[in-house]
Design a protein around this motif. Structure first.
Motif, mmCIF file in Angstrom:
data_model
loop_
_atom_site.group_PDB
_atom_site.id
_atom_site.type_symbol
_atom_site.label_atom_id
_atom_site.label_comp_id
_atom_site.label_asym_id
_atom_site.label_seq_id
_atom_site.Cartn_x
_atom_site.Cartn_y
_atom_site.Cartn_z
ATOM 1 N N LEU A 122 48.618 49.332 36.732
ATOM 2 C CA LEU A 122 47.342 50.020 36.837
ATOM 3 C C LEU A 122 47.525 51.281 37.662
ATOM 4 O O LEU A 122 48.143 51.248 38.729
ATOM 5 C CB LEU A 122 46.289 49.128 37.517
ATOM 6 N N LEU A 152 42.426 39.388 39.700
ATOM 7 C CA LEU A 152 43.378 39.341 38.592
ATOM 8 C C LEU A 152 44.314 38.142 38.730
ATOM 9 O O LEU A 152 44.617 37.454 37.744
ATOM 10 C CB LEU A 152 44.177 40.645 38.533
ATOM 11 N N ARG A 181 43.912 43.812 28.729
ATOM 12 C CA ARG A 181 44.625 45.002 29.208
ATOM 13 C C ARG A 181 43.811 46.269 28.930
ATOM 14 O O ARG A 181 43.818 47.208 29.730
ATOM 15 C CB ARG A 181 46.003 45.086 28.554
ATOM 16 N N LEU A 229 41.190 46.589 31.603
ATOM 17 C CA LEU A 229 41.781 47.069 32.855
ATOM 18 C C LEU A 229 42.084 48.562 32.778
ATOM 19 O O LEU A 229 41.944 49.292 33.772
ATOM 20 C CB LEU A 229 43.053 46.284 33.170
ATOM 21 N N LEU A 255 36.339 47.661 37.942
ATOM 22 C CA LEU A 255 36.667 46.481 37.143
ATOM 23 C C LEU A 255 35.443 45.986 36.382
ATOM 24 O O LEU A 255 35.542 45.616 35.202
ATOM 25 C CB LEU A 255 37.210 45.374 38.043
#
Length: 247
Positions: free
Chosen positions: A57, A69, A149, A152, A172
């Motif tokens: 990230l 996470l 993914r 994110l 998030l």
């Protein structure tokens, strides 16, 4: 992340609960400052993300998001799933329970209990429905789906747009709200997406950031108040001792 119990006096525990303070993050900052002997630890320091698989990230997650996470893998594993879906991340968000943005969502009229009930309804079929999204882990750690993914990535992109050094809880949540999959469906079903828009989340992020700009000043004021109270208490003790000795 390992868990460490923190015991508080009843009165203090009540005040902390009423204030809805992020206990874990406050303790992390205080312990880091104590161990390092520095006063520059912050809530938004990048976390060392230790996950069963690489999850890159940019910007990196803060400690709060990293904990969510990591916990999402445990959530998926508890269901016997080989994949970490966005709804697992949402469940971990609820389980972590110390997000300021989640508290704000609740204050806007969306109780955590209602979101949790919707998540439970959506995941009840996981153990009974066959399909490629619900395979047994076979003893292996779950892996993130493409949809997770992507969520994110949306979160990190928003963090970049804000000029943030880290991906935070508000970022998030945006990724989950815009998710076309399981987490987004739950949040839309509960009605969260009607009130908590990207613009609202941006306002929350900037509001939190502004508030933390005064953290050092507030901490100094709190320390001064504590010292003054201690001094007053000691003066009272001396006065009582002198009064007793004069009798």
């Amino acid at each position: 992340m390992p868990k460490i119990n923190v015991y508080l006096p009843d009165a203090l525990a009540d005040r902390v609960r009423q204030a809805r303070l992020p206990i874990s993050r406050i303790c992390q900052v205080a312990l880091t400052q104590t161990l390092d002997g520095s006063g520059n630890a912050g809530y938004d320091a990048p976390a060392e993300l230790v996950l069963p698989e690489p999850v890159d990230l940019t910007p990196p997650p803060n400690h709060h998001v990293a904990a969510i996470l990591r916990q999402s893998y445990d959530v998926a594993g508890a269901h016997g799933s080989a994949t970490v879906r966005t709804i697992d991340v949402l469940q971990a968000f609820l389980d972590e329970g110390e997000s300021l943005v989640l508290n704000t969502v609740e204050l806007l009229g969306f109780p955590v209990a209602a979101i949790q009930a919707a998540v439970r309804d959506a995941t009840d079929t996981r153990t009974t429905t066959a399909g490629p999204d619900h395979p047994s882990t076979g003893g292996n750690a779950p892996t993130m789906t493409t949809g997770t993914r992507t969520a994110l990535t949306v979160a990190a992109t928003q963090a970049q747009a804000h000029g943030s050094a880290v991906t935070t809880g508000s970022h998030l949540l945006l990724g989950l709200i815009e998710d076309p999959g399981s987490a987004g469906q739950v949040l839309r079903r509960v009605g969260v997406t009607e009130a908590v828009t990207p613009a609202v989340l941006s306002a929350l992020f900037h509001g939190f950031t502004f508030g933390r700009m005064h953290l050092g000043r507030d901490a100094d004021s709190a320390a001064l108040r504590s010292m003054m109270l201690t001094l007053i208490e000691r003066i009272d003790q001396l006065q009582r001792q002198l009064a007793t000795a004069g009798r």
